[in-house]
Design a protein around this motif. Structure first.
Motif, mmCIF file in Angstrom:
data_model
loop_
_atom_site.group_PDB
_atom_site.id
_atom_site.type_symbol
_atom_site.label_atom_id
_atom_site.label_comp_id
_atom_site.label_asym_id
_atom_site.label_seq_id
_atom_site.Cartn_x
_atom_site.Cartn_y
_atom_site.Cartn_z
ATOM 1 N N GLU A 240 0.823 -1.205 0.000
ATOM 2 C CA GLU A 240 0.000 0.000 0.000
ATOM 3 C C GLU A 240 0.859 1.258 0.000
ATOM 4 O OE1 GLU A 240 -4.213 -1.328 1.791
ATOM 5 O OE2 GLU A 240 -2.810 -0.694 3.334
ATOM 6 N N GLU B 217 -3.667 6.406 3.651
ATOM 7 C CA GLU B 217 -3.508 5.354 2.636
ATOM 8 C C GLU B 217 -4.195 5.817 1.362
ATOM 9 O OE1 GLU B 217 -5.106 1.528 3.871
ATOM 10 O OE2 GLU B 217 -5.627 1.133 1.789
ATOM 11 N N ASN C 132 -3.939 0.785 -2.818
ATOM 12 C CA ASN C 132 -3.669 -0.589 -2.411
ATOM 13 C C ASN C 132 -3.439 -1.442 -3.656
ATOM 14 O OD1 ASN C 132 -3.611 -3.104 -1.281
ATOM 15 N ND2 ASN C 132 -5.581 -2.947 -0.216
#
Ligand code: ATP
Ligand code: MG
Ligand code: MG
Ligand code: MG
Length: 475
Positions: free
Chosen positions: A183, A209, A212
């Motif tokens: 990620e 984040e 991914n």
């Protein structure tokens, strides 16, 4: 580099098209023929069978911007809305896919190229995680891409007896395609609370984040065993709103163009001057999920998908009430949403009259009991001993005033209280038993039963809607 959300969506699709990916339209939020899934929660859902090898398509590389809802099932972010900078119930997931075509090297290379060359993110703000034992991915980042090793973090399983329960092992649900992932995170800066992934402060919103990259290698069976997939594949997902926030120079997803438009529209209708009010963010989030769910054919009801929709609508209406709304307002926002997103999603624009009517019916219905329910709750809270709202109160609000338990929990949380979920579940169970007994005598008291959200979509609960609304769906 500034980009609007719409420009960014296009830039992503066209970059991967240049890398010979087929552009595939977003699929519906109601998964096609997949009872294991409540709502589409990732770009890969519509390609599940391609990963499993049971479906062959004319292409082995695909790219999409997929509408997703995470408000139930394995991935549920409903409780995060209003509390984090990065979660929505509805969002768009940008993704590129390889069905037995390229694997780790190209997946990582493409992602890095898009982020640092196409949209020109500063490399020094990026850091990456890999699955603990995935030396191959670690080496690609370190040696081929040149990410400093102190910015590559290995993330392991949550505990020794839970293999594959890591943030770096992605699974769509309890069964289905899955695999280790890597990620990419963006550091929004020291002034924001939070720590890098794997640290005790990782839940903060400093390191967000953004992307991914999943290396699909297994098919998880219902008994937990992992069967290797016929061909190693790639599934990636990047939150459009999260990357838009970076490119628009803001921290929170709720500050990007689409959300600012919706928040301003709501504030204007409700005559609210503080644009940072949490309830405005919640309402702006919820109008997106509710409108798109209705456009995809989900109708509010007392079970399954329809009940999730009803719960989200009621939460939005309650937040409107908190901001002083004294009449239906939520349905009015659908038009604004079409202004912002109708070009990318023509089906949304087409369904606008239906969305408005369904939302209005729901609002009117809930407004009939909302004030009295809130008064009852206030009174119960005044006499409260401790910090837990008793199960019987939660049940009474549910049964008499139409407050789903999660809505009561949402109000309780604002006052730093919990609800007694077990007590509520027991009261529900007792009601079920009573209804069952009553049924033996031919009386149906079983009208208001909540469902866990797992049951299958059974069609529209047509009885509550005007004929003109129902007609659109029965054509
Ligand atoms: P987080 O840890 O922040 O909850 P996640 O690990 O659950 O995200 P994935 O399942 O890996 O998310 O989904 C792929 C990408 O989709 C994420 O990297 C993120 O950019 C985006 N995303 C996931 N959930 C949401 C959400 N609720 N709202 C907006 N974007 C999301
Ligand atoms: Mg999540
Ligand atoms: Mg995560
Ligand atoms: Mg993730």
């Amino acid at each position: 580099m500034y980009m609007t959300t719409a420009e960014l969506r296009e830039a992503f699709l066209s970059f991967f098209k240049q890398q010979e990916h087929q552009i595939v339209a977003s699929s519906s939020l109601v998964p096609h023929d997949d009872p294991t899934l409540l709502f589409t929660n990732a770009g890969m859902n519509q390609f599940k069978d391609c990963f499993l090898g049971t479906e062959k398509r004319s292409y082995t590389r695909a790219v999409s911007s997929q509408r997703c809802v995470r408000a139930g099932g394995k991935h549920n972010d409903l409780e995060n809305v209003g509390y984090t900078a990065r979660h929505h119930t509805f969002f768009e997931m940008l993704g590129n896919f390889s069905f037995g075509d390229y694997f780790k090297h190209d997946a990582i290379r493409y992602a890095w190229q898009f982020l640092t060359e196409v949209v020109k993110l500063p490399k020094e703000r990026l850091l990456v995680t890999v699955y603990e034992s995935d030396d191959e991915a670690f080496d690609i980042w370190a040696k081929e891409i040149g990410v400093p090793v102190d910015r590559i973090i290995r993330i392991g399983d949550k505990s020794a007896d839970k293999p594959y329960e890591s943030d770096n092992f992605w699974q769509m649900g309890d069964t289905g395609p899955c695999g280790p992932c890597t990620e990419i995170f963006y550091d929004h800066g020291e002034h924001i609370w939070g720590g890098p992934p794997g640290s005790p402060e990782e839940d903060g919103d400093r390191f967000i984040e953004i992307w991914n990259l999943v290396f699909m290698q297994f098919n998880r069976q219902s008994d937990g065993t992992m069967e290797p997939l016929p061909k190693p594949s790639v599934d990636t997902g990047m939150g459009l709103e999260r990357i838009a926030a970076i490119l628009q120079g803001v921290h929170s997803n709720y500050e990007i163009d689409i959300f600012q438009f919706l928040i301003k529209a709501t504030a204007t209708i409700l005559k609210v001057s503080d644009l940072t009010d949490k309830s405005l963010r919640v309402i702006a989030d919820h109008i997106r999920s509710c409108s798109f769910l209705i456009a995809d054919g989900v109708m509010p009801s007392n079970e399954g998908r329809g009940y999730v929709l009803r719960r989200i609508i009621r939460r939005a209406v309650r937040h409107g009430n908190k901001l002083g709304a004294d009449k239906p307002f939520f349905h009015l926002l659908a038009k604004g949403l079409v202004t912002e997103m109708g070009a990318a999603y023509p089906e949304l624009a087409q369904q606008l009259p239906v969305i408005e009517k369904v939302l209005l019916v729901e609002e009117e219905q809930f407004l009939r009991t909302l004030d009295r329910g809130l008064a009852l709750l206030d009174e119960a809270l005044r006499g409260l001993d401790g910090d837990t709202v008793p199960g019987e109160t939660v049940f009474k609000l549910y049964d008499t005033y139409g407050f789903p338990a999660d809505l009561t929990a949402d109000i309780a949380r604002e006052r730093e209280l919990n609800i007694d979920q077990d007590g509520f579940d027991k009261a529900m169970e007792q009601q079920r038993q009573r209804a069952k007994q009553a049924n033996q005598f031919g009386v149906d008291y079983n009208q208001n039963i909540a469902i866990d959200g797992k049951s299958e979509f059974k069609g529209y609960d047509a009885t509550e809607y005007p004929a003109s609304v129902v007609a659109v769906f029965t054509k």
